[in-house]
Design a protein around this motif. Structure first.
Motif, PDB file in Angstrom:
ATOM      1  N   ARG A 116      -6.128 -53.283   1.076  1.00 48.24           N
ATOM      2  CA  ARG A 116      -6.831 -54.568   1.233  1.00 48.24           C
ATOM      3  C   ARG A 116      -8.010 -54.641   0.269  1.00 48.24           C
ATOM      4  O   ARG A 116      -8.206 -55.646  -0.412  1.00 48.24           O
TER       5      ARG A 116
ATOM      6  N   ARG B 114      -6.938 -55.175  -3.363  1.00 53.19           N
ATOM      7  CA  ARG B 114      -6.401 -56.532  -3.541  1.00 53.19           C
ATOM      8  C   ARG B 114      -7.539 -57.550  -3.591  1.00 53.19           C
ATOM      9  O   ARG B 114      -7.537 -58.450  -4.436  1.00 53.19           O
TER      10      ARG B 114
ATOM     11  N   ALA C 134      -6.884 -64.423   1.023  1.00 47.60           N
ATOM     12  CA  ALA C 134      -6.609 -63.015   1.320  1.00 47.60           C
ATOM     13  C   ALA C 134      -7.644 -62.426   2.268  1.00 47.60           C
ATOM     14  O   ALA C 134      -7.295 -61.675   3.182  1.00 47.60           O
TER      15      ALA C 134
ATOM     16  N   GLY D 250       1.308 -57.988  -8.660  1.00 50.97           N
ATOM     17  CA  GLY D 250       0.057 -57.386  -8.200  1.00 50.97           C
ATOM     18  C   GLY D 250      -0.526 -56.346  -9.131  1.00 50.97           C
ATOM     19  O   GLY D 250      -1.099 -55.360  -8.674  1.00 50.97           O
TER      20      GLY D 250
ATOM     21  N   PHE E 295      -2.926 -64.138 -10.562  1.00 47.50           N
ATOM     22  CA  PHE E 295      -2.425 -64.067  -9.188  1.00 47.50           C
ATOM     23  C   PHE E 295      -2.200 -65.460  -8.613  1.00 47.50           C
ATOM     24  O   PHE E 295      -2.937 -66.394  -8.945  1.00 47.50           O
TER      25      PHE E 295
ATOM     26  N   TYR F 228      -3.142 -54.607 -11.307  1.00 47.55           N
ATOM     27  CA  TYR F 228      -4.605 -54.654 -11.399  1.00 47.55           C
ATOM     28  C   TYR F 228      -5.158 -53.263 -11.702  1.00 47.55           C
ATOM     29  O   TYR F 228      -4.760 -52.280 -11.089  1.00 47.55           O
TER      30      TYR F 228
ATOM     31  N   GLN G 152       4.511 -49.873  -3.633  1.00 47.84           N
ATOM     32  CA  GLN G 152       3.214 -50.062  -4.268  1.00 47.84           C
ATOM     33  C   GLN G 152       2.737 -48.719  -4.784  1.00 47.84           C
ATOM     34  O   GLN G 152       2.764 -47.726  -4.049  1.00 47.84           O
TER      35      GLN G 152
ATOM     36  N   TRP H 153      -2.355 -56.788   6.596  1.00 46.91           N
ATOM     37  CA  TRP H 153      -2.534 -55.707   5.633  1.00 46.91           C
ATOM     38  C   TRP H 153      -1.794 -54.454   6.069  1.00 46.91           C
ATOM     39  O   TRP H 153      -1.233 -53.738   5.241  1.00 46.91           O
TER      40      TRP H 153
END
Length: 188
Positions: A17, A20, A40, A104, A33, A106, A64, A48
Protein backbone atom coordinates in the motif's frame (compact mmCIF):
# COMPACT_ATOMS: atom_id res chain seq x y z
CA UNK A 1 23.24 -3.38 -6.79
CA UNK A 2 22.56 -4.17 -3.16
CA UNK A 3 18.82 -4.61 -3.62
CA UNK A 4 17.11 -7.99 -3.80
CA UNK A 5 14.43 -8.45 -6.46
CA UNK A 6 11.77 -10.80 -5.16
CA UNK A 7 8.04 -11.54 -5.20
CA UNK A 8 5.91 -9.78 -2.64
CA UNK A 9 4.53 -11.81 0.29
CA UNK A 10 0.86 -11.68 1.33
CA UNK A 11 1.66 -10.33 4.81
CA UNK A 12 3.43 -7.32 3.27
CA UNK A 13 0.22 -5.55 2.27
CA UNK A 14 1.08 -2.44 4.31
CA UNK A 15 4.35 -2.01 2.39
CA UNK A 16 2.52 -2.71 -0.88
CA UNK A 17 0.00 0.00 0.00
CA UNK A 18 2.74 2.46 0.95
CA UNK A 19 4.73 2.07 -2.27
CA UNK A 20 1.56 2.31 -4.37
CA UNK A 21 0.58 5.53 -2.62
CA UNK A 22 4.11 6.88 -3.12
CA UNK A 23 3.88 6.02 -6.83
CA UNK A 24 0.58 7.85 -7.13
CA UNK A 25 2.17 10.97 -5.63
CA UNK A 26 5.02 10.99 -8.16
CA UNK A 27 4.85 13.94 -10.59
CA UNK A 28 4.57 11.46 -13.50
CA UNK A 29 1.61 9.63 -11.92
CA UNK A 30 -1.08 11.28 -14.09
CA UNK A 31 0.69 9.90 -17.18
CA UNK A 32 1.78 6.59 -15.66
CA UNK A 33 -1.24 5.31 -13.73
CA UNK A 34 -4.99 5.08 -14.25
CA UNK A 35 -5.52 5.40 -10.49
CA UNK A 36 -5.31 8.46 -8.25
CA UNK A 37 -3.77 8.94 -4.85
CA UNK A 38 -7.11 10.02 -3.39
CA UNK A 39 -8.94 6.92 -4.64
CA UNK A 40 -6.19 4.55 -3.53
CA UNK A 41 -5.77 6.15 -0.10
CA UNK A 42 -9.51 5.76 0.53
CA UNK A 43 -9.51 1.99 -0.07
CA UNK A 44 -9.93 -0.16 3.05
CA UNK A 45 -7.22 -2.44 4.41
CA UNK A 46 -9.12 -5.45 3.06
CA UNK A 47 -8.53 -4.20 -0.50
CA UNK A 48 -4.77 -4.05 0.03
CA UNK A 49 -4.70 -7.42 1.79
CA UNK A 50 -6.58 -9.08 -1.07
CA UNK A 51 -4.54 -7.32 -3.75
CA UNK A 52 -1.21 -8.28 -2.17
CA UNK A 53 -2.29 -11.86 -1.48
CA UNK A 54 -3.38 -12.23 -5.11
CA UNK A 55 0.01 -11.07 -6.35
CA UNK A 56 1.98 -13.27 -3.96
CA UNK A 57 0.31 -16.65 -3.84
CA UNK A 58 2.27 -18.23 -6.66
CA UNK A 59 -0.82 -18.67 -8.80
CA UNK A 60 -0.72 -18.12 -12.51
CA UNK A 61 -2.86 -14.95 -12.40
CA UNK A 62 -0.49 -12.22 -11.22
CA UNK A 63 2.83 -11.58 -9.54
CA UNK A 64 4.20 -8.43 -7.92
CA UNK A 65 7.95 -8.00 -7.67
CA UNK A 66 9.74 -5.57 -5.38
CA UNK A 67 13.25 -4.21 -5.16
CA UNK A 68 14.14 -4.51 -1.48
CA UNK A 69 17.06 -2.60 0.04
CA UNK A 70 19.31 -4.19 2.70
CA UNK A 71 17.35 -2.30 5.38
CA UNK A 72 14.05 -3.83 4.17
CA UNK A 73 12.77 -0.67 2.46
CA UNK A 74 11.15 -1.09 -0.92
CA UNK A 75 12.79 0.97 -3.65
CA UNK A 76 10.61 -0.14 -6.55
CA UNK A 77 7.92 -2.47 -7.78
CA UNK A 78 6.33 -3.96 -10.88
CA UNK A 79 3.28 -6.18 -11.27
CA UNK A 80 2.57 -8.69 -14.03
CA UNK A 81 -0.91 -10.01 -14.84
CA UNK A 82 -1.54 -13.14 -16.87
CA UNK A 83 -3.97 -12.75 -19.76
CA UNK A 84 -5.24 -15.86 -21.52
CA UNK A 85 -7.40 -16.00 -24.68
CA UNK A 86 -11.09 -15.90 -23.83
CA UNK A 87 -10.59 -14.44 -20.36
CA UNK A 88 -11.84 -11.04 -19.25
CA UNK A 89 -9.06 -8.52 -19.07
CA UNK A 90 -8.97 -5.13 -17.39
CA UNK A 91 -7.25 -3.07 -20.09
CA UNK A 92 -7.01 -3.39 -23.85
CA UNK A 93 -8.39 -6.02 -26.15
CA UNK A 94 -8.80 -9.68 -25.25
CA UNK A 95 -5.62 -11.49 -26.23
CA UNK A 96 -5.35 -13.81 -29.21
CA UNK A 97 -2.35 -15.51 -27.58
CA UNK A 98 -1.29 -16.31 -24.03
CA UNK A 99 0.39 -13.19 -22.69
CA UNK A 100 1.23 -11.19 -19.60
CA UNK A 101 0.66 -7.50 -18.98
CA UNK A 102 3.16 -5.38 -17.05
CA UNK A 103 1.53 -2.74 -14.84
CA UNK A 104 2.29 -0.65 -11.78
CA UNK A 105 5.90 0.12 -12.69
CA UNK A 106 7.52 2.40 -10.11
CA UNK A 107 10.98 3.14 -8.76
CA UNK A 108 11.42 5.80 -6.09
CA UNK A 109 13.07 8.96 -7.51
CA UNK A 110 16.13 8.70 -5.26
CA UNK A 111 16.73 5.12 -6.48
CA UNK A 112 16.41 5.76 -10.22
CA UNK A 113 19.41 5.18 -12.44
CA UNK A 114 20.77 2.33 -10.30
CA UNK A 115 19.46 -0.52 -12.49
CA UNK A 116 16.42 -1.34 -10.36
CA UNK A 117 13.87 -0.87 -13.13
CA UNK A 118 15.90 -3.13 -15.40
CA UNK A 119 16.15 -5.80 -12.68
CA UNK A 120 12.42 -5.60 -11.95
CA UNK A 121 11.62 -5.96 -15.65
CA UNK A 122 13.96 -8.96 -15.97
CA UNK A 123 12.14 -10.65 -13.08
CA UNK A 124 8.73 -9.90 -14.60
CA UNK A 125 9.66 -11.18 -18.06
CA UNK A 126 11.49 -14.26 -16.76
CA UNK A 127 8.49 -15.12 -14.56
CA UNK A 128 6.24 -14.75 -17.62
CA UNK A 129 8.31 -17.19 -19.65
CA UNK A 130 8.43 -19.67 -16.75
CA UNK A 131 4.67 -20.05 -16.26
CA UNK A 132 3.25 -23.53 -16.57
CA UNK A 133 0.53 -24.43 -19.03
CA UNK A 134 0.24 -22.83 -22.44
CA UNK A 135 3.46 -20.89 -23.01
CA UNK A 136 3.27 -17.13 -22.73
CA UNK A 137 3.90 -15.76 -26.22
CA UNK A 138 4.37 -12.09 -25.38
CA UNK A 139 4.67 -9.61 -22.55
CA UNK A 140 2.89 -6.33 -23.15
CA UNK A 141 2.45 -2.96 -21.50
CA UNK A 142 0.89 0.38 -22.26
CA UNK A 143 2.56 3.78 -22.03
CA UNK A 144 0.97 7.22 -22.28
CA UNK A 145 2.09 8.87 -25.52
CA UNK A 146 3.42 11.87 -23.55
CA UNK A 147 5.44 9.76 -21.08
CA UNK A 148 8.71 9.97 -23.02
CA UNK A 149 10.90 8.90 -20.09
CA UNK A 150 8.95 5.65 -19.61
CA UNK A 151 8.76 5.04 -23.34
CA UNK A 152 12.55 5.36 -23.66
CA UNK A 153 13.07 2.92 -20.79
CA UNK A 154 10.67 0.35 -22.27
CA UNK A 155 12.49 0.51 -25.61
CA UNK A 156 15.82 0.09 -23.83
CA UNK A 157 14.35 -2.94 -22.02
CA UNK A 158 13.59 -4.55 -25.40
CA UNK A 159 9.92 -3.65 -25.79
CA UNK A 160 8.77 -2.48 -29.21
CA UNK A 161 5.60 -0.64 -30.25
CA UNK A 162 2.89 -2.86 -31.70
CA UNK A 163 0.99 -0.04 -33.39
CA UNK A 164 -2.05 -0.67 -31.18
CA UNK A 165 -3.31 2.11 -28.94
CA UNK A 166 -6.24 3.04 -26.74
CA UNK A 167 -7.72 6.37 -25.74
CA UNK A 168 -6.60 7.49 -22.29
CA UNK A 169 -9.44 6.78 -19.89
CA UNK A 170 -11.16 9.97 -18.71
CA UNK A 171 -9.10 12.23 -21.00
CA UNK A 172 -11.02 14.35 -23.51
CA UNK A 173 -7.88 15.66 -25.24
CA UNK A 174 -7.55 12.63 -27.53
CA UNK A 175 -4.41 11.35 -25.77
CA UNK A 176 -3.52 7.69 -26.37
CA UNK A 177 -1.98 4.80 -24.48
CA UNK A 178 0.48 3.02 -26.78
CA UNK A 179 0.96 -0.73 -26.60
CA UNK A 180 4.50 -2.15 -26.45
CA UNK A 181 5.53 -5.79 -26.39
CA UNK A 182 8.39 -8.21 -26.17
CA UNK A 183 7.87 -11.58 -27.86
CA UNK A 184 8.90 -14.93 -26.48
CA UNK A 185 12.33 -15.84 -27.81
CA UNK A 186 12.27 -18.53 -30.46
CA UNK A 187 14.25 -21.58 -29.41
CA UNK A 188 15.65 -23.96 -31.98
Amino acid sequence: MEHVIRPVRADEWRKAREIRLAALQDPAAPLAFLDTYEAAAARPDAHWQERTAGASDGSDSARQFVAEAPDGAWAGTVTVRVERPGADIRFGEAPAVDQTHVIGVYVRPEERGAGLAEALFRAAVEWSWSLEGAPIQRVRLYVHERNARAEAFYRKAGFVPTGASLPVEGDDSGARELEYEVRRPVTV
